[in-house]
Write an enzyme that holds these catalytic residues in place. Sequence first.
Site, PDB file in Angstrom:
ATOM      1  N   ARG A  37       0.854  -1.188   0.000  1.00 50.60           N
ATOM      2  CA  ARG A  37       0.000   0.000   0.000  1.00 50.60           C
ATOM      3  C   ARG A  37       0.884   1.231   0.000  1.00 50.60           C
ATOM      4  O   ARG A  37       1.932   1.244   0.634  1.00 50.60           O
ATOM      5  CB  ARG A  37      -0.867   0.045   1.268  1.00 50.60           C
ATOM      6  CG  ARG A  37      -1.886  -1.023   1.403  1.00 50.60           C
ATOM      7  CD  ARG A  37      -2.754  -0.791   2.629  1.00 50.60           C
ATOM      8  NE  ARG A  37      -2.014  -0.886   3.862  1.00 50.60           N
ATOM      9  CZ  ARG A  37      -1.606   0.136   4.606  1.00 50.60           C
ATOM     10  NH1 ARG A  37      -1.874   1.373   4.249  1.00 50.60           N
ATOM     11  NH2 ARG A  37      -0.944  -0.052   5.718  1.00 50.60           N
ATOM     12  N   TYR A  78      -1.530  -3.828  -6.670  1.00 52.91           N
ATOM     13  CA  TYR A  78      -1.172  -4.601  -5.479  1.00 52.91           C
ATOM     14  C   TYR A  78      -2.158  -4.427  -4.323  1.00 52.91           C
ATOM     15  O   TYR A  78      -2.566  -3.306  -4.004  1.00 52.91           O
ATOM     16  CB  TYR A  78       0.232  -4.182  -4.993  1.00 52.91           C
ATOM     17  CG  TYR A  78       0.850  -5.218  -4.080  1.00 52.91           C
ATOM     18  CD1 TYR A  78       1.607  -6.260  -4.610  1.00 52.91           C
ATOM     19  CD2 TYR A  78       0.650  -5.193  -2.708  1.00 52.91           C
ATOM     20  CE1 TYR A  78       2.152  -7.234  -3.792  1.00 52.91           C
ATOM     21  CE2 TYR A  78       1.191  -6.157  -1.876  1.00 52.91           C
ATOM     22  CZ  TYR A  78       1.946  -7.177  -2.421  1.00 52.91           C
ATOM     23  OH  TYR A  78       2.482  -8.144  -1.611  1.00 52.91           O
ATOM     24  N   GLY A  79      -2.460  -5.522  -3.686  1.00 50.86           N
ATOM     25  CA  GLY A  79      -3.137  -5.579  -2.386  1.00 50.86           C
ATOM     26  C   GLY A  79      -4.149  -4.493  -2.102  1.00 50.86           C
ATOM     27  O   GLY A  79      -5.098  -4.265  -2.857  1.00 50.86           O
ATOM     28  N   GLY A  80      -3.919  -3.821  -0.990  1.00 47.68           N
ATOM     29  CA  GLY A  80      -4.872  -2.825  -0.500  1.00 47.68           C
ATOM     30  C   GLY A  80      -5.111  -1.677  -1.471  1.00 47.68           C
ATOM     31  O   GLY A  80      -6.133  -0.990  -1.387  1.00 47.68           O
ATOM     32  N   LYS A 135      -9.255  -2.414   2.210  1.00 49.30           N
ATOM     33  CA  LYS A 135      -8.970  -1.204   2.994  1.00 49.30           C
ATOM     34  C   LYS A 135      -9.813  -0.013   2.526  1.00 49.30           C
ATOM     35  O   LYS A 135     -10.255   0.808   3.333  1.00 49.30           O
ATOM     36  CB  LYS A 135      -7.482  -0.865   2.910  1.00 49.30           C
ATOM     37  CG  LYS A 135      -6.559  -1.981   3.382  1.00 49.30           C
ATOM     38  CD  LYS A 135      -6.775  -2.317   4.833  1.00 49.30           C
ATOM     39  CE  LYS A 135      -5.789  -3.358   5.294  1.00 49.30           C
ATOM     40  NZ  LYS A 135      -5.988  -3.730   6.698  1.00 49.30           N
ATOM     41  N   HIS A 181     -10.465  -1.788  12.192  1.00 52.17           N
ATOM     42  CA  HIS A 181      -9.317  -2.578  11.756  1.00 52.17           C
ATOM     43  C   HIS A 181      -9.014  -3.575  12.876  1.00 52.17           C
ATOM     44  O   HIS A 181      -8.073  -3.374  13.651  1.00 52.17           O
ATOM     45  CB  HIS A 181      -8.147  -1.620  11.502  1.00 52.17           C
ATOM     46  CG  HIS A 181      -6.964  -2.261  10.849  1.00 52.17           C
ATOM     47  ND1 HIS A 181      -5.683  -1.802  11.024  1.00 52.17           N
ATOM     48  CD2 HIS A 181      -6.866  -3.322  10.029  1.00 52.17           C
ATOM     49  CE1 HIS A 181      -4.848  -2.545  10.329  1.00 52.17           C
ATOM     50  NE2 HIS A 181      -5.541  -3.477   9.717  1.00 52.17           N
ATOM     51  N   SER A 231       0.203  -2.676  12.244  1.00 54.43           N
ATOM     52  CA  SER A 231       0.893  -3.674  11.408  1.00 54.43           C
ATOM     53  C   SER A 231       2.065  -4.273  12.169  1.00 54.43           C
ATOM     54  O   SER A 231       2.694  -3.598  12.993  1.00 54.43           O
ATOM     55  CB  SER A 231       1.456  -3.024  10.150  1.00 54.43           C
ATOM     56  OG  SER A 231       0.523  -2.183   9.600  1.00 54.43           O
ATOM     57  N   CYS A 271       2.178  -6.578  14.407  1.00 55.46           N
ATOM     58  CA  CYS A 271       1.983  -6.924  15.823  1.00 55.46           C
ATOM     59  C   CYS A 271       1.326  -8.288  15.979  1.00 55.46           C
ATOM     60  O   CYS A 271       0.933  -8.667  17.081  1.00 55.46           O
ATOM     61  CB  CYS A 271       1.147  -5.860  16.524  1.00 55.46           C
ATOM     62  SG  CYS A 271       2.007  -4.307  16.719  1.00 55.46           S
ATOM     63  N   ASP A 296      -8.671  -9.304  10.179  1.00 52.66           N
ATOM     64  CA  ASP A 296      -8.231  -7.945   9.823  1.00 52.66           C
ATOM     65  C   ASP A 296      -9.283  -6.858  10.044  1.00 52.66           C
ATOM     66  O   ASP A 296      -8.929  -5.756  10.433  1.00 52.66           O
ATOM     67  CB  ASP A 296      -7.786  -7.941   8.353  1.00 52.66           C
ATOM     68  CG  ASP A 296      -6.979  -6.714   7.982  1.00 52.66           C
ATOM     69  OD1 ASP A 296      -6.159  -6.264   8.813  1.00 52.66           O
ATOM     70  OD2 ASP A 296      -7.160  -6.183   6.872  1.00 52.66           O
ATOM     71  N   ARG A 305       2.745 -11.950   0.111  1.00 54.61           N
ATOM     72  CA  ARG A 305       1.416 -12.275   0.654  1.00 54.61           C
ATOM     73  C   ARG A 305       0.897 -13.620   0.176  1.00 54.61           C
ATOM     74  O   ARG A 305       1.275 -14.100  -0.883  1.00 54.61           O
ATOM     75  CB  ARG A 305       0.411 -11.203   0.191  1.00 54.61           C
ATOM     76  CG  ARG A 305       0.718  -9.801   0.694  1.00 54.61           C
ATOM     77  CD  ARG A 305       0.113  -9.571   2.039  1.00 54.61           C
ATOM     78  NE  ARG A 305       0.673  -8.411   2.725  1.00 54.61           N
ATOM     79  CZ  ARG A 305       0.237  -8.001   3.906  1.00 54.61           C
ATOM     80  NH1 ARG A 305      -0.742  -8.635   4.524  1.00 54.61           N
ATOM     81  NH2 ARG A 305       0.781  -6.965   4.498  1.00 54.61           N
TER      82      ARG A 305
HETATM   83  O1  O2Y Z   1       0.390  -3.967   1.334  1.00 56.96           O
HETATM   84  C1  O2Y Z   1      -0.785  -4.266   1.159  1.00 56.96           C
HETATM   85  O2  O2Y Z   1      -1.424  -3.884   0.205  1.00 56.96           O
HETATM   86  C2  O2Y Z   1      -1.474  -5.100   2.120  1.00 56.96           C
HETATM   87  S1  O2Y Z   1      -1.694  -4.315   3.622  1.00 56.96           S
HETATM   88  C3  O2Y Z   1      -2.650  -5.366   4.594  1.00 56.96           C
HETATM   89  C4  O2Y Z   1      -3.042  -6.577   4.105  1.00 56.96           C
HETATM   90  C5  O2Y Z   1      -3.817  -7.411   4.888  1.00 56.96           C
HETATM   91  C6  O2Y Z   1      -4.178  -6.987   6.121  1.00 56.96           C
HETATM   92  N1  O2Y Z   1      -3.797  -5.796   6.597  1.00 56.96           N
HETATM   93  C7  O2Y Z   1      -3.015  -4.995   5.877  1.00 56.96           C
HETATM   94  C8  O2Y Z   1      -2.629  -3.700   6.542  1.00 56.96           C
HETATM   95  O3  O2Y Z   1      -1.827  -2.941   6.038  1.00 56.96           O
HETATM   96  O4  O2Y Z   1      -3.178  -3.427   7.617  1.00 56.96           O
HETATM   97 MN    MN Z   2      -4.753  -4.768   8.196  1.00 53.49          MN
END
Ligand code: O2Y
Ligand code: MN
Length: 676
Positions: free
Chosen positions: A131, A273-275, A282, A302, A324, A326, A349, A447
């Site tokens: 992200r 990518y991802g979020g 998110k 969250h 993150s 933790c 999450d 991931r």
């Molecule tokens: O980097 C990303 O796009 C993923 S970030 C993410 C993925 C799963 C759960 N939580 C998170 C986060 O950044 O809190």
């Molecule tokens: Mn998260």
Amino acid sequence: MAEGEFGGQKGSEVRPQGGQVYNSNLIIALYLKNHYIYNWYILGLFLGRPEKDYHIKEFLMTVSDIKHAGIKAWVEECVKMCEPDNVVVVDGSTAEYDRLMKKCVDAGLATPLKAKENCFLFRSLPSDVARVESRTFISSKKEEDAGPTNHWIDPVELKATMKGLYTGCMHGRTMYVIPFCMGPLGSPIAKYGIELTDSEYVVLNMDIMTRAGEKVWQYVGTDGDWVPCLHSVGKPLNNGETDGGIWPCADVEHKYISQFPEEHLIWSYGSGYGGNALLGKKCFALRIATVIAREEGWLAEHMLILKLTNPKGEVKYVTGAFPSACGKTNLAMLIPTIPGWKVETVGDDIAWMKFGKDGRLYAINPEAGFFGVAPGTSAESNKNALISAEKNTIYTNCALTEDGDVWWEGIGYPAKGKLVDWKGNTRDALPKDKSPKGEEFAHPNARFTAPAKQCPCIASDWESPEGVPISAILFGGRRPSTVPLVHQARSWNHGVFLGSIVGSEITAASTINAAEVGKIRRDPFAILPFCGYNMGDYFQHWIDVGAKADQDKLPKIFYVNWFRKDENNKDLPGGFMWPGYGDNSRVLAWIFDRCDGVDNAVDTPIGLMPKDGALNTDGLADYYKKTLPEILKVDVEGWKKEVKDIRENHYPKFGKHLPKELTAILDDLEARLNKA
Ligand code: O2Y
Ligand code: MN
């Protein structure tokens, strides 16, 4: 532009779920009528796919078949702007998933993993691995409504910029229309969205992470509420160009992950990518959902959700917010070390929480999968996550082994022979499961995308439409000093205070700025990057929610810290004074009893803490038994410094938006510490 991947061709096809459904017995009867269907069914069994009902679908749905006028008009408008070569309405079937995955494999973007059933590895570009908070915007009309902790651009300006980027951005690509549901289908707490994307990777991931496909249409109906989510990788293919096996995305300065809170609208451009790209997660389930939750009087958080069962078989549900790194996923899937206790997973999450008719707070997990961070996940740290990702899983930016499996740092064993690293380079494996910083075989944010239903400890009621009743809310961060193992808030507002001060100590590994090391990076409620409005107003919303509720029925609030350190004690692995992982069940057990009003706590200046002997230490290593008194006492001087830091550096950021209730609790804490 042709509708339907095959130029609008309509035909008979076998699809799982939704529409006209036939059960497995009927399928066998259908064999007599249609060998084609039977063959697909047998192939499904052979591939060991999750059992699904199969049915005959007469037509591929096209945009003109969309019955919801608002959605149809919006899709048509976006098609006009983005100019894709094709438009496909995603049906969410296994056949479609397999077809899109094959497309990615054929294009050189995905590698099938020989060692894992129906698993595939993708490699992104180094410029698109996580992200990007610096390119994430809360585009409210007034900057003040985005608040001091969000990036803001005026919506008129941002829309003009992004429309420029979106114009013609899907040349040479297919636009996929993904109808999806956040939450169990039909749940009164669930919400619906439509993501338009030109990325097959996004469709495949959304298929795992959300309830996506044709089954959603009946819930949005002809005029139901929905959230528009527009996504493009920002890499048009002109003049017959192809991706050539390279992950498509735009340069960082052209990435925009934009939320328009007043319109409940999401526009994402330039990242796959991802979020940044799986917009249900998110962007919707947190940034837009926090806005909707405030409007409607509920909580979008969250937070993990876990189900805790004691040796008597009594059950309580607990949510937890941690920044993150933790161990949120690890806690959600914890294997207790104390006999007779059980932890099961509802979510890892995100939690959406609403009051039920009985006045209690109920939570759903709006997601259907885990987008878990791979490095550090091992049989020791989280065996259940590894099992969840054994089949039907997408891996991103992990290393590839010679025998067609994935590998990452912290997996618990060294790799053998040669590895293809996340950048695609073949290198000799090291004789350990760590690598020097910057030379990792798997990217640190690699991931796995795994279906939640594959988790061995998934709770039987994880998809309960009305949610699960929450007894306790946990907050925590990585605090090597000051903050004890566990303490309980005296009241809801005291709990809001604890949520508002969440943070982790900055280490050399978590910053590039040496001057920051040792300071606390505050991440209130662990939601700072994911709140769609002013964080001061968010605190106020929590206070208002509590004020309207029946106080006796509100969840109890706790602050936990698994990360106290004593670098001088050589007995302690990594210097940590608490073993963490499965031993966190000892703290969960104390919390469970607290929720039942058991006399197991003492009042202290910072809140309620375990009485002497109240924490179960049976079987705990002697060196942890020795450190326990230290992490179960109030560090008065440390907390005085904490109060100073909150007063001088943290709370002033929120200006007039900071609720007076929080300042009052800070004053009260200071007075109690001064008396101690
Ligand atoms: O980097 C990303 O796009 C993923 S970030 C993410 C993925 C799963 C759960 N939580 C998170 C986060 O950044 O809190
Ligand atoms: Mn998260």
